[in-house]
Design an enzyme around this catalytic site. Structure first.
Site, PDB file in Angstrom:
ATOM      1  N   GLY A   1       0.830  -1.213   0.000  1.00  0.00           N
ATOM      2  CA  GLY A   1       0.000   0.000   0.000  1.00  0.00           C
ATOM      3  C   GLY A   1       0.859   1.256   0.000  1.00  0.00           C
TER       4      GLY A   1
ATOM      5  CG  ASN B   1      -5.925  -8.375   0.686  1.00  0.00           C
ATOM      6  OD1 ASN B   1      -5.466  -7.239   0.564  1.00  0.00           O
ATOM      7  ND2 ASN B   1      -7.151  -8.606   1.112  1.00  0.00           N
TER       8      ASN B   1
ATOM      9  CB  THR C   1      -6.336  -0.376  -1.340  1.00  0.00           C
ATOM     10  OG1 THR C   1      -5.780  -0.777  -0.079  1.00  0.00           O
ATOM     11  CG2 THR C   1      -7.832  -0.253  -1.210  1.00  0.00           C
TER      12      THR C   1
ATOM     13  CB  VAL D   1      -3.936  -9.861   7.878  1.00  0.00           C
ATOM     14  CG1 VAL D   1      -2.570  -9.515   7.292  1.00  0.00           C
ATOM     15  CG2 VAL D   1      -4.930  -8.713   7.716  1.00  0.00           C
TER      16      VAL D   1
ATOM     17  NE  ARG E   1       3.849 -19.302  15.721  1.00  0.00           N
ATOM     18  CZ  ARG E   1       4.925 -19.239  14.928  1.00  0.00           C
ATOM     19  NH1 ARG E   1       6.064 -19.790  15.308  1.00  0.00           N
ATOM     20  NH2 ARG E   1       4.877 -18.617  13.766  1.00  0.00           N
TER      21      ARG E   1
ATOM     22  CB  ALA F   1      -0.837   1.390  10.890  1.00  0.00           C
TER      23      ALA F   1
ATOM     24  CE1 TYR G   1      -9.075   2.676   8.110  1.00  0.00           C
ATOM     25  CE2 TYR G   1      -9.626   4.721   9.247  1.00  0.00           C
ATOM     26  CZ  TYR G   1      -8.689   3.907   8.635  1.00  0.00           C
ATOM     27  OH  TYR G   1      -7.379   4.307   8.534  1.00  0.00           O
TER      28      TYR G   1
ATOM     29  CB  THR H   1       0.124  10.291   6.009  1.00  0.00           C
ATOM     30  OG1 THR H   1       0.171  10.432   7.430  1.00  0.00           O
ATOM     31  CG2 THR H   1       1.533  10.235   5.476  1.00  0.00           C
TER      32      THR H   1
ATOM     33  NE  ARG I   1      -6.028   7.489   1.546  1.00  0.00           N
ATOM     34  CZ  ARG I   1      -5.062   6.741   2.080  1.00  0.00           C
ATOM     35  NH1 ARG I   1      -4.713   6.948   3.320  1.00  0.00           N
ATOM     36  NH2 ARG I   1      -4.463   5.813   1.372  1.00  0.00           N
TER      37      ARG I   1
END
Ligand code: NAD
Ligand code: UDP
Ligand code: UDP
Length: 326
Positions: A12, A34, A37, A59, A106, A114, A145, A175, A186
């Site tokens: 990303g 994955n 985006t 994830v 583990r 983040a 979100y 950012t 954005r």
């Protein structure tokens, strides 16, 4: 031996800069993404590096790898993308965090999350300090979100308390910079792409809402400093640039920096859009000895150059396709 670092969401916008920075710091990097985006183009310059490895993986499923440190960035960050499949967004935040925390537990390794200024929602405390608990509509369109990220923070601090895990949480404020997707949605990338194409600059609402924009190099510096602090860190840390401005001012600045003839076009304000946002970065200054260095004008110029080159290339590509189809 080189430190082996896992970066989820590594293809990303922020992840690709982080991977590059870690490679420069002589780390081995495992980039997991994955490609929801993320873009292959963002990590293409790194693919030739022997210390760089990419794994296509979601994830929300368990991940069994061996690493020394974890940066958990996987999650779409732009409202149009995280609202496209809101249930998947919550799963990515919450299940993704559980899996990455399980992995960290583990391996007994340090893990950085983040997080986001969105945990403050539409804030009635200004500027936002880390002890402000926020004002979030838990059933609105941004909740997948915001609440996903809030729950992730809860999980991080419960793993810290319950399993003595070394966790770090960065609350990242808006950012911008190179490697944002041209259709990311954005505000900075939208305005720059619109200005360069001569299209109308789409201001949502009256444009009086404010944000505070941080250039990506500064942000990555803040994240790596937080990860590398040798002692335990208590609680989340705001990372962002406190220079605040309205969206109308941002539109006008981008028009002037690009020399564009675009005009401002006003569109309806999305539901629950925060009216104001500015980080109080006293904690980051004190603990990380960090402060943003790149001015908005300087950062915008670099970002404009990036999009200018990208659009020129895609115009070339379009011309080629057009020629071949004649
Ligand atoms: P981005 O959308 O460019 O990057 C997110 C990356 O995560 C993409 O590469 C995407 O493909 C990947 N991803 C999404 N779902 C995944 C899944 N289930 N499994 C694996 N990979 C997945 O966004 P970004 O701006 O680079 O943001 C990175 C992180 O920083 C996000 O967690 C975001 O919430 C956080 N953040 C960013 C900002 C900002 O202004 N850029 C502000 C606050 C927080
Ligand atoms: N997990 C993982 N990789 C690992 C270890 C765990 O993906 O190396 C995942 C696993 O799916 C588990 C989750 O992390 O469900 C949480 O792990 P934890 O040990 O905290 O809890 P439990 O195994 O009891 O669910
Ligand atoms: N925005 C806008 N025009 C656009 C995209 C966004 O005016 O084309 C506004 C949006 O309504 C918000 C601000 O810009 O008030 C920042 O939006 P962005 O999606 O970049 O980030 P976030 O709302 O998550 O801070």
């Amino acid at each position: 031996m080189k430190k082996r670092v896992l970066v989820t969401g590594g293809a990303g916008f922020l992840g690709s800069h982080l991977c590059a920075r870690l490679l420069n710091q002589e780390c081995e990097v495992l980039c997991v993404d994955n490609f929801f985006t993320g873009m292959r183009r963002n990590i293409e310059p790194l693919l030739g590096e022997p210390a760089f490895e990419v794994m296509r993986h979601d994830v929300t499923f368990p991940l069994y790898v061996e690493v020394d440190e974890i940066y958990n960035l996987a999650c779409p960050a732009s409202p149009i993308h995280y609202q496209r499949d809101p249930i998947q967004t919550t799963k990515t935040s919450v299940l993704g965090a559980i899996n990455m925390l399980g992995l960290a537990k583990r391996l007994r390794v340090r893990i950085l999350q983040a997080s986001t200024s969105e945990v403050y929602g539409d804030p009635d405390v200004h500027p936002q300090t880390e002890n402000y608990c926020g004002m979030v509509n838990m059933i609105g369109p941004r909740a997948c979100y915001d609440e996903g990220k809030r729950c992730t923070e809860t999980l991080f601090y419960d793993y810290r308390r319950q399993h003595r895990l070394d966790v770090r949480v960065a609350r990242i404020f808006n950012t911008y910079g190179p490697n944002m997707h041209p259709q990311d949605g954005r505000v900075v990338s939208n305005f720059i792409v619109q200005a360069l194409k001569g299209d109308p600059i789409t201001i949502f609402g009256s444009g009086t809402q404010t944000r505070s924009f941080c250039y990506v190099d500064d942000l990555i510096d803040g994240l790596t400093r937080l990860m590398n602090l040798p002692h335990d860190v208590e609680g989340p840390i705001n990372v962002g640039n406190p220079a605040e401005m309205s969206m109308r001012e941002l539109g006008e600045l981008i028009i002037s920096l690009t020399g564009s003839h675009s005009r401002l076009e006003f569109r309806p304000l999305p539901q629950d859009d925060p009216r104001q946002r500015r980080p109080d970065i006293s904690r980051a200054r004190q603990l990380l000895h960090w402060t943003p260095k790149v001015s908005l004008e300087e950062g915008l110029k670099k970002t404009i150059s990036y999009f200018d080159a990208l659009l020129a290339n895609s115009r070339e590509a379009e011309k080629l396709v057009w020629r071949f189809t004649q």
